[in-house]
Design an enzyme around this catalytic site. Structure first.
Site, PDB file in Angstrom:
ATOM      1  N   ASN A 168       0.691  -1.209  -0.078  1.00 48.18           N
ATOM      2  CA  ASN A 168      -0.054  -0.042   0.167  1.00 48.18           C
ATOM      3  C   ASN A 168       0.791   1.373   0.129  1.00 48.18           C
ATOM      4  OD1 ASN A 168       0.916  -0.481   2.397  1.00 48.18           O
ATOM      5  ND2 ASN A 168      -0.996   0.103   3.545  1.00 48.18           N
ATOM      6  N   GLU A 265       4.670  -4.263  12.014  1.00 48.18           N
ATOM      7  CA  GLU A 265       3.697  -3.215  11.823  1.00 48.18           C
ATOM      8  C   GLU A 265       2.488  -3.927  11.188  1.00 48.18           C
ATOM      9  OE1 GLU A 265       3.771  -0.460  12.666  1.00 48.18           O
ATOM     10  OE2 GLU A 265       5.914   0.238  13.202  1.00 48.18           O
ATOM     11  N   CYS A 299      -3.429   0.644   6.921  1.00 47.99           N
ATOM     12  CA  CYS A 299      -3.490  -0.163   8.141  1.00 47.99           C
ATOM     13  C   CYS A 299      -4.130   0.588   9.168  1.00 47.99           C
ATOM     14  CB  CYS A 299      -1.820  -0.504   8.330  1.00 47.99           C
ATOM     15  SG  CYS A 299      -0.864   0.845   8.418  1.00 47.99           S
ATOM     16  N   GLU A 479       7.877   2.524  14.126  1.00 48.39           N
ATOM     17  CA  GLU A 479       8.653   3.088  13.298  1.00 48.39           C
ATOM     18  C   GLU A 479       8.461   4.720  13.580  1.00 48.39           C
ATOM     19  OE1 GLU A 479       7.102   0.996   9.605  1.00 48.39           O
ATOM     20  OE2 GLU A 479       8.909  -0.030   9.614  1.00 48.39           O
TER      21      GLU A 479
HETATM   22  N1  LIG Z   1       0.943  -1.441  10.538  1.00 48.06           N
HETATM   23  C1  LIG Z   1       1.585  -0.880   9.426  1.00 48.06           C
HETATM   24  O1  LIG Z   1       2.261  -0.249   9.432  1.00 48.06           O
HETATM   25  C2  LIG Z   1       1.097  -1.355   8.083  1.00 48.06           C
HETATM   26  C3  LIG Z   1       1.438  -0.768   7.041  1.00 48.06           C
HETATM   27  C4  LIG Z   1       0.993  -1.437   5.845  1.00 48.06           C
HETATM   28  C5  LIG Z   1      -0.010  -2.434   5.745  1.00 48.06           C
HETATM   29  N2  LIG Z   1       0.099  -2.977   6.901  1.00 48.06           N
HETATM   30  C6  LIG Z   1      -1.009  -4.299   6.917  1.00 48.06           C
HETATM   31  O2  LIG Z   1      -0.465  -5.132   5.678  1.00 48.06           O
HETATM   32  C7  LIG Z   1      -1.781  -5.878   5.167  1.00 48.06           C
HETATM   33  C8  LIG Z   1      -1.705  -5.579   3.775  1.00 48.06           C
HETATM   34  O3  LIG Z   1      -0.586  -5.878   3.094  1.00 48.06           O
HETATM   35  P1  LIG Z   1      -0.276  -7.242   2.349  1.00 48.06           P
HETATM   36  O4  LIG Z   1      -1.408  -7.825   1.641  1.00 48.06           O
HETATM   37  O5  LIG Z   1       1.005  -7.124   1.584  1.00 48.06           O
HETATM   38  O6  LIG Z   1       0.267  -8.249   3.551  1.00 48.06           O
HETATM   39  P2  LIG Z   1       1.001  -9.761   3.647  1.00 48.06           P
HETATM   40  O7  LIG Z   1       1.008 -10.014   4.944  1.00 48.06           O
HETATM   41  O8  LIG Z   1       0.048 -10.488   2.640  1.00 48.06           O
HETATM   42  O9  LIG Z   1       2.387  -9.544   2.876  1.00 48.06           O
HETATM   43  C9  LIG Z   1       3.357  -8.648   3.406  1.00 48.06           C
HETATM   44  C10 LIG Z   1       4.751  -8.976   3.011  1.00 48.06           C
HETATM   45  O10 LIG Z   1       5.144 -10.142   3.720  1.00 48.06           O
HETATM   46  C11 LIG Z   1       5.542 -11.177   2.405  1.00 48.06           C
HETATM   47  N3  LIG Z   1       5.343 -12.288   2.842  1.00 48.06           N
HETATM   48  C12 LIG Z   1       4.046 -13.132   2.562  1.00 48.06           C
HETATM   49  N4  LIG Z   1       4.225 -14.448   3.183  1.00 48.06           N
HETATM   50  C13 LIG Z   1       5.612 -14.396   3.889  1.00 48.06           C
HETATM   51  C14 LIG Z   1       6.203 -15.345   4.632  1.00 48.06           C
HETATM   52  N5  LIG Z   1       5.692 -16.553   4.895  1.00 48.06           N
HETATM   53  N6  LIG Z   1       7.535 -15.093   5.121  1.00 48.06           N
HETATM   54  C15 LIG Z   1       7.972 -13.719   5.197  1.00 48.06           C
HETATM   55  N7  LIG Z   1       7.431 -12.885   4.370  1.00 48.06           N
HETATM   56  C16 LIG Z   1       6.026 -13.095   3.586  1.00 48.06           C
HETATM   57  C17 LIG Z   1       4.921 -10.478   1.397  1.00 48.06           C
HETATM   58  O11 LIG Z   1       5.437 -11.150   0.063  1.00 48.06           O
HETATM   59  C18 LIG Z   1       4.736  -9.086   1.288  1.00 48.06           C
HETATM   60  O12 LIG Z   1       6.094  -8.526   1.108  1.00 48.06           O
HETATM   61  C19 LIG Z   1      -2.936  -5.327   5.835  1.00 48.06           C
HETATM   62  O13 LIG Z   1      -3.139  -6.116   6.932  1.00 48.06           O
HETATM   63  C20 LIG Z   1      -2.325  -3.972   6.461  1.00 48.06           C
HETATM   64  O14 LIG Z   1      -2.983  -3.642   7.331  1.00 48.06           O
HETATM   65  C21 LIG Z   1       0.460  -2.830   8.005  1.00 48.06           C
HETATM   66  C1  LIG Z   2       0.799   7.482   6.309  1.00 52.06           C
HETATM   67  N1  LIG Z   2      -0.238   6.852   6.725  1.00 52.06           N
HETATM   68  C2  LIG Z   2      -1.681   7.353   6.240  1.00 52.06           C
HETATM   69  C3  LIG Z   2      -0.452   7.139   8.190  1.00 52.06           C
HETATM   70  C4  LIG Z   2      -0.255   5.500   6.585  1.00 52.06           C
HETATM   71  C5  LIG Z   2       0.831   4.703   7.228  1.00 52.06           C
HETATM   72  C6  LIG Z   2       0.950   3.243   6.650  1.00 52.06           C
HETATM   73  C7  LIG Z   2      -0.053   2.365   6.676  1.00 52.06           C
HETATM   74  O1  LIG Z   2      -0.623   1.590   6.001  1.00 52.06           O
END
Ligand SMILES: NC(=O)c1ccc[n+]([C@@H]2O[C@H](COP(=O)([O-])OP(=O)(O)OC[C@H]3O[C@@H](n4cnc5c(N)ncnc54)[C@H](O)[C@@H]3O)[C@@H](O)[C@H]2O)c1
Ligand SMILES: C[N+](C)(C)CCCC=O
Length: 505
Positions: A168, A265, A299, A479
């Protein structure tokens, strides 16, 4: 080369870019994949057209990247903090110079609007600039001991850190992880999401141009298999992961086997609480900002919008009126405010949540349908109309699960005590928000909400100076902000004797 790709970008428009450059980067250069096996097409979300091929790195390649990072780490860690700062400031300057081109590429790969992508790139260079400022400030403590003896502490880097990103905020996530890592003297091997492999390698080239040792910031492409190789590699000291809760748990398990430090995260289902004494106009704007940035794929979005019953009718009227006129369409146009979702399967998943919400008794006040823009080149894009759901209950799927799309669930409440209990009734704990004019109530609510961030009278602002991260299943570690230095460094204690050894033996 992507650098030349960037240089040919100014006139680029939606549907017109094909990336053929190698997307791996280590040893200070782009690296051709050893084999094409398991290559996956990467789609441009706004058109559904193939943008490039993502070729996952296999074990030998991951090993080569990590060894290249380790070689660079041995040089970088010896440099003075002020020297590292100068290189990082130059990287920030180059990003500023190329911001429009990087943002365009981000839009083409991710689907978000150019207006938002420009902000993301700005946050990225600000983050690098911020940690550059901190690189020269790393210091320990001097402790006086009896008899003239003393001890001192040194803040030292961890070694090779791995960054694993979500799709994202592809460029911004790479910056949020690499900036504090590099400031502390570490190297980083970064794996972007397989759906957004394009812009992390631009960051690698910018770091190189700014003067980091070859290998200091490497990019390996791939999905779960490549991520697994990274988490298990014995030369990796830390894994910083951004993604979903289920994958985060796997990353933690794998890292535990090698006693590697972890930052997680993860996802969220954050509450936004709007009291009847709020400044109404700001609360409506806040609810929109809390739900519809990046097509709702954020997220920390405040997707459970609790509204005090007395103001519910006017809130719904206003929020629906404004949601209906959000310009959805070509993400590269300045006037667009919502682009395309990341993929067809993800779009279908989000639409499925809306159907499920209907079945469970929610009322769709607007949106929640596939959207086909009039421009013929966007016909195959993954667009949907932003959605507001009324008649929601706490036990509904749309209220309990992270949808990660432009779907706002609105819930009535009566009292402060009740809403806090309901807001906290989730396994997530990433963010939260409150709109009220009552200053005491605002801080009381902030104290009682179980979340890593609470926004008072605003939502989804994330200056790099303030820490960002979750409570509960939304993860741990932080972060941004000063505290993140602690997550990318370790403390050594040096004890100095000034007299004779007082031996018991
Ligand atoms: N808290 C935060 O800062 C934050 C920010 C952005 C997105 N997110 C979360 O991310 C999710 C969406 O992103 P997504 O669909 O890419 O998530 P995802 O968990 O499917 O994938 C995230 C990353 O992990 C990798 N991955 C997948 N399986 C793995 C494994 N077994 N071992 C190591 N790496 C692996 C993927 O290739 C990708 O690079 C949502 O739940 C969102 O809330 C959190
Ligand atoms: C910059 N924002 C909008 C706080 C998003 C942080 C990353 C989460 O997905």
């Amino acid at each position: 080369m992507a650098q030349s790709l960037l240089d040919t970008m100014p006139g680029a428009s939606t549907g017109a870019v094909v990336v053929t450059d190698h997307l791996n980067y280590w040893g200070g250069k782009r690296v051709q994949p050893r084999q094409q096996k398991d290559a996956e097409p990467v789609f441009e979300p706004a058109t559904g057209r193939v943008l490039c091929q993502m070729v996952p790195c296999v074990a030998d390649e991951v090993d080569e990247a990590i060894k290249s990072a380790h070689g660079a780490y041995l040089k970088w860690r010896k440099m003075a903090g002020m020297e590292r700062a100068r290189v990082m400031l130059e990287a920030a300057r180059i990003i500023r110079e190329k911001r429009e081109k990087i943002a365009k590429l981000e839009v083409i790969n991710n689907g978000k609007s150019i207006t938002e992508a420009l902000v993301d790139i700005d946050i990225a260079w600000q983050c690098i600039e911020y940690y550059a400022g901190m690189a020269g400030t790393l210091a320990g403590q001097h402790v006086q001991l009896p008899g003239g003896a003393f001890a001192y502490t040194r803040r030292e880097p961890l070694g090779v850190c791995v960054g694993i990103g979500a799709w994202n905020y592809p460029f911004q996530i790479a910056a949020w992880k690499s900036a504090p890592a590099l400031a502390c003297g570490n190297a980083m091997v970064f794996k972007p999401s397989p759906m957004t492999p394009v812009t992390a390698v631009i960051l690698a080239e910018i770091y190189k141009e700014a003067g980091v040792p070859d290998g200091l910031f490497c990019v390996v492409q791939g999905g779960a298999a490549t991520g697994t190789l990274l988490c298990h590699h014995p030369m990796v000291a830390k894994v910083s992961f951004t993604g979903s809760v289920p994958t985060g748990k796997k990353v933690m398990e794998m890292s535990a086997k090698g006693v590697k430090q972890v930052t997680l995260e993860l996802g969220g289902k954050s509450p936004l609480i709007i009291f009847k004494d709020c400044e109404f106009e700001n609360a409506v704007k806040g609810a929109l900002m809390a739900n519809f940035l990046t097509q709702g794929e954020v997220c920390c979005n405040g997707t459970r919008v609790f509204v005090q019953r007395e103001i519910m009718p006017q809130f719904l009227e206003e929020v629906v009126k404004r949601t209906k006129v959000i310009p959805v369409g070509d993400p590269l146009l300045d006037g667009t405010r919502m682009g395309a979702l990341i993929s067809k399967p993800h779009l279908e998943k989000v639409l499925g949540f809306v159907s499920q919400a209907r079945k469970e008794g929610a009322k769709v006040l607007c949106g929640g349908e596939p959207f086909v823009p009039s421009d013929p080149k966007l016909k195959g894009g993954y667009f949907m109309s932003p959605c507001v759901l009324d008649n929601c209950r706490d036990d509904m799927t749309c209220v309990k699960e992270e949808i990660f799309g432009p779907v706002m669930s609105v819930l009535p409440f009566d009292t402060e005590e009740e809403v806090i209990q309901r807001a906290n009734n989730t396994t997530f704990g990433l963010a939260s928000g409150v709109f009220t004019r009552d200053i005491s109530r605002a801080h009381r609510v902030a104290e009682n909400l179980e979340a890593g961030t609470c926004f008072i009278n605003n939502y989804n602002i994330s200056p790099v100076e303030v820490p960002f991260g979750g409570y509960k299943n939304s993860g741990f570690g932080r972060e941004n902000g000063q505290v993140t230095i602690e997550y990318y460094s370790q403390l050594k204690t040096v004890v100095v004797e000034m007299g004779d050894v007082d031996s018991l033996f």
